[in-house]
Scaffold this motif. Structure first.
Motif, mmCIF file in Angstrom:
data_model
loop_
_atom_site.group_PDB
_atom_site.id
_atom_site.type_symbol
_atom_site.label_atom_id
_atom_site.label_comp_id
_atom_site.label_asym_id
_atom_site.label_seq_id
_atom_site.Cartn_x
_atom_site.Cartn_y
_atom_site.Cartn_z
ATOM 1 N N PHE A 1 0.797 4.003 -20.528
ATOM 2 C CA PHE A 1 -0.200 4.945 -20.023
ATOM 3 C C PHE A 1 -1.388 4.959 -20.974
ATOM 4 O O PHE A 1 -1.210 5.037 -22.191
ATOM 5 C CB PHE A 1 0.370 6.364 -19.945
ATOM 6 N N PHE A 2 -2.579 4.899 -20.403
ATOM 7 C CA PHE A 2 -3.805 5.009 -21.190
ATOM 8 C C PHE A 2 -4.603 6.205 -20.677
ATOM 9 O O PHE A 2 -4.987 6.234 -19.503
ATOM 10 C CB PHE A 2 -4.654 3.743 -21.076
ATOM 11 N N ILE A 3 -4.831 7.172 -21.549
ATOM 12 C CA ILE A 3 -5.660 8.329 -21.220
ATOM 13 C C ILE A 3 -6.949 8.165 -22.004
ATOM 14 O O ILE A 3 -6.996 8.350 -23.216
ATOM 15 C CB ILE A 3 -4.942 9.640 -21.581
ATOM 16 N N MET A 4 -8.006 7.770 -21.297
ATOM 17 C CA MET A 4 -9.246 7.346 -21.941
ATOM 18 C C MET A 4 -10.429 8.170 -21.440
ATOM 19 O O MET A 4 -10.574 8.402 -20.232
ATOM 20 C CB MET A 4 -9.527 5.871 -21.640
ATOM 21 N N GLU A 5 -11.271 8.567 -22.371
ATOM 22 C CA GLU A 5 -12.539 9.175 -22.000
ATOM 23 C C GLU A 5 -13.428 8.143 -21.292
ATOM 24 O O GLU A 5 -13.527 6.995 -21.715
ATOM 25 C CB GLU A 5 -13.257 9.677 -23.249
ATOM 26 N N SER A 6 -14.044 8.568 -20.186
ATOM 27 C CA SER A 6 -15.080 7.769 -19.525
ATOM 28 C C SER A 6 -16.186 8.765 -19.191
ATOM 29 O O SER A 6 -16.334 9.215 -18.061
ATOM 30 C CB SER A 6 -14.528 7.085 -18.271
ATOM 31 N N ASN A 7 -16.964 9.116 -20.190
ATOM 32 C CA ASN A 7 -17.767 10.338 -20.147
ATOM 33 C C ASN A 7 -19.017 10.268 -19.292
ATOM 34 O O ASN A 7 -19.287 11.173 -18.500
ATOM 35 C CB ASN A 7 -18.135 10.744 -21.577
ATOM 36 N N HIS A 8 -19.797 9.188 -19.441
ATOM 37 C CA HIS A 8 -21.118 9.228 -18.804
ATOM 38 C C HIS A 8 -21.579 7.850 -18.356
ATOM 39 O O HIS A 8 -21.061 6.823 -18.789
ATOM 40 C CB HIS A 8 -22.155 9.804 -19.774
ATOM 41 N N GLU A 9 -22.579 7.864 -17.499
ATOM 42 C CA GLU A 9 -23.320 6.675 -17.104
ATOM 43 C C GLU A 9 -24.688 6.780 -17.773
ATOM 44 O O GLU A 9 -25.439 7.723 -17.508
ATOM 45 C CB GLU A 9 -23.453 6.589 -15.593
ATOM 46 N N PRO A 10 -25.037 5.858 -18.672
ATOM 47 C CA PRO A 10 -26.277 5.997 -19.444
ATOM 48 C C PRO A 10 -27.531 6.230 -18.603
ATOM 49 O O PRO A 10 -28.398 7.023 -18.998
ATOM 50 C CB PRO A 10 -26.348 4.681 -20.220
ATOM 51 N N ALA A 11 -27.648 5.573 -17.452
ATOM 52 C CA ALA A 11 -28.847 5.759 -16.625
ATOM 53 C C ALA A 11 -28.939 7.188 -16.102
ATOM 54 O O ALA A 11 -30.031 7.764 -16.026
ATOM 55 C CB ALA A 11 -28.831 4.767 -15.468
ATOM 56 N N MET A 12 -27.809 7.766 -15.749
ATOM 57 C CA MET A 12 -27.804 9.153 -15.291
ATOM 58 C C MET A 12 -28.134 10.095 -16.436
ATOM 59 O O MET A 12 -28.878 11.072 -16.270
ATOM 60 C CB MET A 12 -26.444 9.505 -14.685
ATOM 61 N N LEU A 13 -27.589 9.796 -17.604
ATOM 62 C CA LEU A 13 -27.882 10.620 -18.777
ATOM 63 C C LEU A 13 -29.364 10.566 -19.125
ATOM 64 O O LEU A 13 -29.993 11.591 -19.426
ATOM 65 C CB LEU A 13 -27.033 10.153 -19.959
ATOM 66 N N GLU A 14 -29.936 9.364 -19.058
ATOM 67 C CA GLU A 14 -31.352 9.181 -19.395
ATOM 68 C C GLU A 14 -32.246 10.038 -18.519
ATOM 69 O O GLU A 14 -33.254 10.587 -18.985
ATOM 70 C CB GLU A 14 -31.726 7.706 -19.261
ATOM 71 N N HIS A 15 -31.897 10.178 -17.246
ATOM 72 C CA HIS A 15 -32.739 10.916 -16.302
ATOM 73 C C HIS A 15 -32.281 12.362 -16.109
ATOM 74 O O HIS A 15 -32.784 13.056 -15.226
ATOM 75 C CB HIS A 15 -32.756 10.194 -14.952
ATOM 76 N N SER A 16 -31.343 12.784 -16.940
ATOM 77 C CA SER A 16 -30.853 14.154 -16.831
ATOM 78 C C SER A 16 -31.831 15.133 -17.475
ATOM 79 O O SER A 16 -32.799 14.735 -18.132
ATOM 80 C CB SER A 16 -29.492 14.280 -17.518
ATOM 81 N N ILE B 1 -20.992 8.609 -32.724
ATOM 82 C CA ILE B 1 -20.078 9.740 -32.896
ATOM 83 C C ILE B 1 -20.222 10.707 -31.719
ATOM 84 O O ILE B 1 -20.016 11.910 -31.855
ATOM 85 C CB ILE B 1 -20.308 10.464 -34.242
ATOM 86 N N GLY B 2 -20.563 10.140 -30.562
ATOM 87 C CA GLY B 2 -20.738 10.943 -29.360
ATOM 88 C C GLY B 2 -19.603 10.758 -28.380
ATOM 89 O O GLY B 2 -18.458 11.109 -28.661
ATOM 90 N N HIS B 3 -19.942 10.163 -27.221
ATOM 91 C CA HIS B 3 -18.969 9.996 -26.149
ATOM 92 C C HIS B 3 -19.061 8.595 -25.552
ATOM 93 O O HIS B 3 -20.122 7.963 -25.583
ATOM 94 C CB HIS B 3 -19.207 11.029 -25.046
ATOM 95 N N LEU B 4 -17.963 8.137 -24.970
ATOM 96 C CA LEU B 4 -17.919 6.804 -24.372
ATOM 97 C C LEU B 4 -18.603 6.776 -23.012
ATOM 98 O O LEU B 4 -18.393 7.654 -22.171
ATOM 99 C CB LEU B 4 -16.474 6.340 -24.197
ATOM 100 N N SER B 5 -19.388 5.737 -22.794
ATOM 101 C CA SER B 5 -19.938 5.476 -21.465
ATOM 102 C C SER B 5 -18.877 4.801 -20.609
ATOM 103 O O SER B 5 -17.851 4.325 -21.099
ATOM 104 C CB SER B 5 -21.162 4.567 -21.578
ATOM 105 N N ASN B 6 -19.136 4.745 -19.318
ATOM 106 C CA ASN B 6 -18.222 4.036 -18.416
ATOM 107 C C ASN B 6 -18.022 2.589 -18.866
ATOM 108 O O ASN B 6 -16.899 2.071 -18.856
ATOM 109 C CB ASN B 6 -18.768 4.055 -16.991
ATOM 110 N N LYS B 7 -19.104 1.939 -19.255
ATOM 111 C CA LYS B 7 -19.021 0.534 -19.673
ATOM 112 C C LYS B 7 -18.180 0.374 -20.935
ATOM 113 O O LYS B 7 -17.358 -0.544 -21.024
ATOM 114 C CB LYS B 7 -20.423 -0.027 -19.902
#
Length: 245
Positions: A154-169, A183-189
Motif C-alpha cells: 500500500f502506498f499512501i502518497m500526497e498528490s497535492n496540487h497541479e502547478p498551473a492551477m496553483l499559478e492562476h489561483s 519544503i512544501g507539497h508534492l505536485s501531481n507530477k
C-alpha cells in the motif's frame, strides 16, 4: 493488512492501519469526536487503538490528539516535532526512533521535506510481511525515501496540487512559493514520478491523498499517475489499484 483513510486534505488527515486485531493510527488531524465516529463506521473501537504515529505537528495532522488522552493511547513523534505538540499527557509521549515495534507491527521512519521541525514518513510492516508506506506533506521525494518505501503493498502518497492551477489561483505569491518549494507539497507530477519508481505491478494499492481543494482535481491527480504508470507498462485494476482520497 487493512488500510482506511478516515480523513485527507488540508481539513485534516487520519489513517488507520489494521492487522490481526491490532490497529495503529497515522496522524489525527480532525476533531476527536469526528475521529471516534469514523473509526466506528469502519468497525474500529477507539479504545482498541494500540498507538498513534504523527508525521508532523501542523494542525491538520494533530488536531484530534485529545483522543490519546481519553483512551490512554501512546503517541509517537520525532523529537523535533514534540517541540510543537501540546496537550498530550506526558505519560503517553514517545519519541519515535528510526525503528519501532508495536505488537504485530514493525515501523520504520524516513525523513521528508516540509516546513516543520523534524517531519517524517512511515513504513509499517505486519507479521505477515504486508507493508504500507505513508508519505504525506513533503516538497520532494528523494532516493532515501524511495528506498524505504519500496516493496510496499500500500502506498499512501500526497498528490497535492497541479502547478498551473496553483499559478492562476488567488493564493498570495508567498503561499504559492511555499507550496512549490522543496519544503512544501508534492505536485501531481512529482507524485506520479515517485510512484513510477515504486510500483512493480504486483497488485499494489495506491491512495492519492492530501489534494488541495483549490488547486487540484481528483480526476487530474489520478490521471497523472495512471499516465506515468502506463509508460512503465502497468494498467490500473490489472497491475495495481488506485484511489483518490
Amino acid at each position: 493488512m487493512k488500510v482506511d483513510i478516515l480523513a485527507s486534505g488540508s481539513g485534516g488527515n487520519v489513517i488507520a492501519v489494521r492487522s490481526s486485531g491490532n490497529t495503529l493510527l497515522v496522524d489525527v488531524g480532525i476533531a476527536k469526536t469526528k475521529i471516534e465516529k469514523r473509526l466506528l463506521e469502519v468497525g474500529i473501537r477507539p479504545d482498541s487503538i494500540d498507538a498513534i504515529f504523527i508525521t508532523h505537528a501542523h494542525s491538520d495532522h494533530v488536531k484530534g490528539l485529545s483522543l490519546a488522552n481519553k483512551y490512554r493511547i501512546p503517541v509517537f513523534a520525532s523529537e523535533g516535532e514534540w517541540k510543537s505538540i501540546k496537550g498530550v499527557d506526558p505519560e503517553l509521549k514517545r519519541i519515535m526512533t528510526s525503528n519501532q515495534s508495536i505488537n504485530n507491527f514493525d515501523i520504520t521512519t524516513f525523513n521528508v521535506h516540509h516546513d516543520a521541525f523534524e517531519p517524517i514518513g512511515y513504513s509499517i510492516i505486519d507479521k505477515f510481511g504486508d507493508k504500507v508506506s505513508v508519505c504525506l506533506d513533503t516538497g520532494k521525494v528523494d532516493s532515501e525515501m524511495i528506498e524505504t518505501m519500496k516493496n510496499s503493498n500500500f502506498f499512501i502518497m500526497e498528490s497535492n496540487h497541479e502547478p498551473a492551477m496553483l499559478e492562476h489561483s488567488k493564493y498570495p505569491n508567498s503561499v504559492k512559493a511555499r507550496i512549490l518549494s522543496n519544503i512544501g507539497h508534492l505536485s501531481n507530477k512529482q507524485t506520479a514520478e515517485a510512484l513510477s519508481k515504486l510500483i512493480k505491478g504486483t497488485g499494489e494499492k495506491i491512495f492519492l491523498t492530501h489534494l488541495s481543494s483549490q488547486n487540484n482535481l481528483p480526476e487530474l491527480a489520478k490521471l497523472t499517475t495512471i499516465r506515468a504508470l502506463n509508460k512503465k507498462g502497468f494498467k490500473p485494476e490489472i497491475d495495481y489499484e488506485i484511489e483518490v482520497c
